[in-house]
Write an enzyme that holds these catalytic residues in place. Structure first.
Site, PDB file in Angstrom:
ATOM      1  N   ASP A  77      61.848  39.849  62.943  1.00  0.00           N
ATOM      2  CA  ASP A  77      61.411  38.634  62.255  1.00  0.00           C
ATOM      3  C   ASP A  77      61.706  38.705  60.755  1.00  0.00           C
ATOM      4  O   ASP A  77      62.046  37.693  60.135  1.00  0.00           O
ATOM      5  CB  ASP A  77      59.908  38.421  62.471  1.00  0.00           C
ATOM      6  CG  ASP A  77      59.595  37.929  63.875  1.00  0.00           C
ATOM      7  OD1 ASP A  77      60.510  37.427  64.547  1.00  0.00           O
ATOM      8  OD2 ASP A  77      58.427  38.055  64.296  1.00  0.00           O
ATOM      9  N   ALA A 193      48.516  35.466  58.292  1.00  0.00           N
ATOM     10  CA  ALA A 193      47.366  34.570  58.406  1.00  0.00           C
ATOM     11  C   ALA A 193      46.581  34.803  59.700  1.00  0.00           C
ATOM     12  O   ALA A 193      45.360  34.626  59.735  1.00  0.00           O
ATOM     13  CB  ALA A 193      47.824  33.114  58.329  1.00  0.00           C
TER      14      ALA A 193
END
Length: 289
Positions: A77, A193
């Site tokens: 990623d 998050a």
């Protein structure tokens, strides 16, 4: 059937020579296969050093977007985030081959990559747009730093509580003491998050989530606002404040700095296999039953 894409670029984990060496066989196999399909193949400069084949053309990461109509990224990623930001102005679509850990943005496995890429080349794919954030740091009324992020913009202190004041569209929201604050796109809600207790947002949502990191007052909770909102964060008190974007860039902040975060004009285009399902991906990556 004629291929949907005629020119393709390959980008490996270009910032990590050891990782590139470990994926050398897969990179070479991929380049050889694409060339055998009659495609025009470009390879990013650093990646090309680890491909044992001829027939492709070299290109810098900054130039690739203007030369091809598809970019294949082999890595994790982090590599997808870096390449996506670098190519944000071009609109060229990205497809990811996972050589990282979780791989929320990299759909293909190396043992299936050639079969899946052939399907994509023949038009069997989904195209998805992902929003970006842009942030501008202003000090004493002058902009001093501008950044872009596909996942998140994070304002935090390394070792101490930081005091921040948050405004949305010119309206006062809160003044809080915490370890920091995460401003995240829907894409980034499965990144930092998530570990901070923020919500998972479907990537089709036009929204930005504001997630406190370990707030001193537990009543401070994440809040999600429309993507068109302009968020301003003021550094009220901090000994060692800093801002980062996608966990890959770092810039020191000072007391009194204003950080303006809003949706960027550019978007990232991701290519998924035809049978891609976001909820399948979540279930597999997060080990849901």
């Amino acid at each position: 059937m004629q291929s949907t894409f005629r020119s393709v670029a390959i980008v490996g984990k270009y910032m990590d020579a050891i990782a590139l060496q470990q994926m050398q066989s897969d990179l070479t196999h991929l380049a050889r296969h694409l060339l055998s399909q009659g495609l025009q193949v470009f390879v990013e400069d650093q990646t090309a050093q680890f491909i044992s084949h001829e027939g492709f053309q070299l290109a810098s990461l900054n130039d690739i977007g203007s030369k091809v109509d598809l970019v294949i990224v082999m890595g994790g990623d982090g590599t997808m985030l870096s390449v996506g930001r670098a190519l944000r102005h071009t609109g060229v679509p990205l497809i990811g081959i996972n050589r990282g850990r979780l791989g929320f943005l990299t759909d293909l496995r190396t043992d299936q990559m050639l079969v899946e890429i052939d399907k994509i080349l023949q038009g069997e794919y989904q195209l998805e747009s992902r929003m970006l954030l842009q942030s501008v740091v202003t000090r004493a009324g002058k902009p001093i730093e501008q950044t872009f992020a596909l996942n998140d913009v994070v304002i935090k202190s390394a070792f101490r509580l930081i005091e921040l004041e948050v405004h949305v569209d010119g309206q006062f929201v809160s003044r809080q003491r915490s370890d920091g604050l995460i401003l995240t796109t829907p894409t980034g809600t499965t990144a930092y998050a998530l570990s901070a207790g923020g919500p998972i947002m479907h990537p089709d949502l036009d929204a930005i989530s504001i997630v406190p990191i370990s707030p001193h007052t537990l009543s401070y909770r994440p809040i999600t606002v429309p993507a068109g909102s302009v968020i301003e964060v003021i550094v009220v008190h901090a000994a060692d404040a800093q801002i980062s974007y996608d966990g890959q860039g770092l810039y020191p902040l000072a007391v009194g700095d204003h950080v303006r975060i809003e949706r960027a004009q550019q978007e990232i285009q991701l290519v998924h296999p035809q049978d891609y399902c976001y909820f399948d991906m979540l279930r597999n990556k997060l080990n849901w039953g």
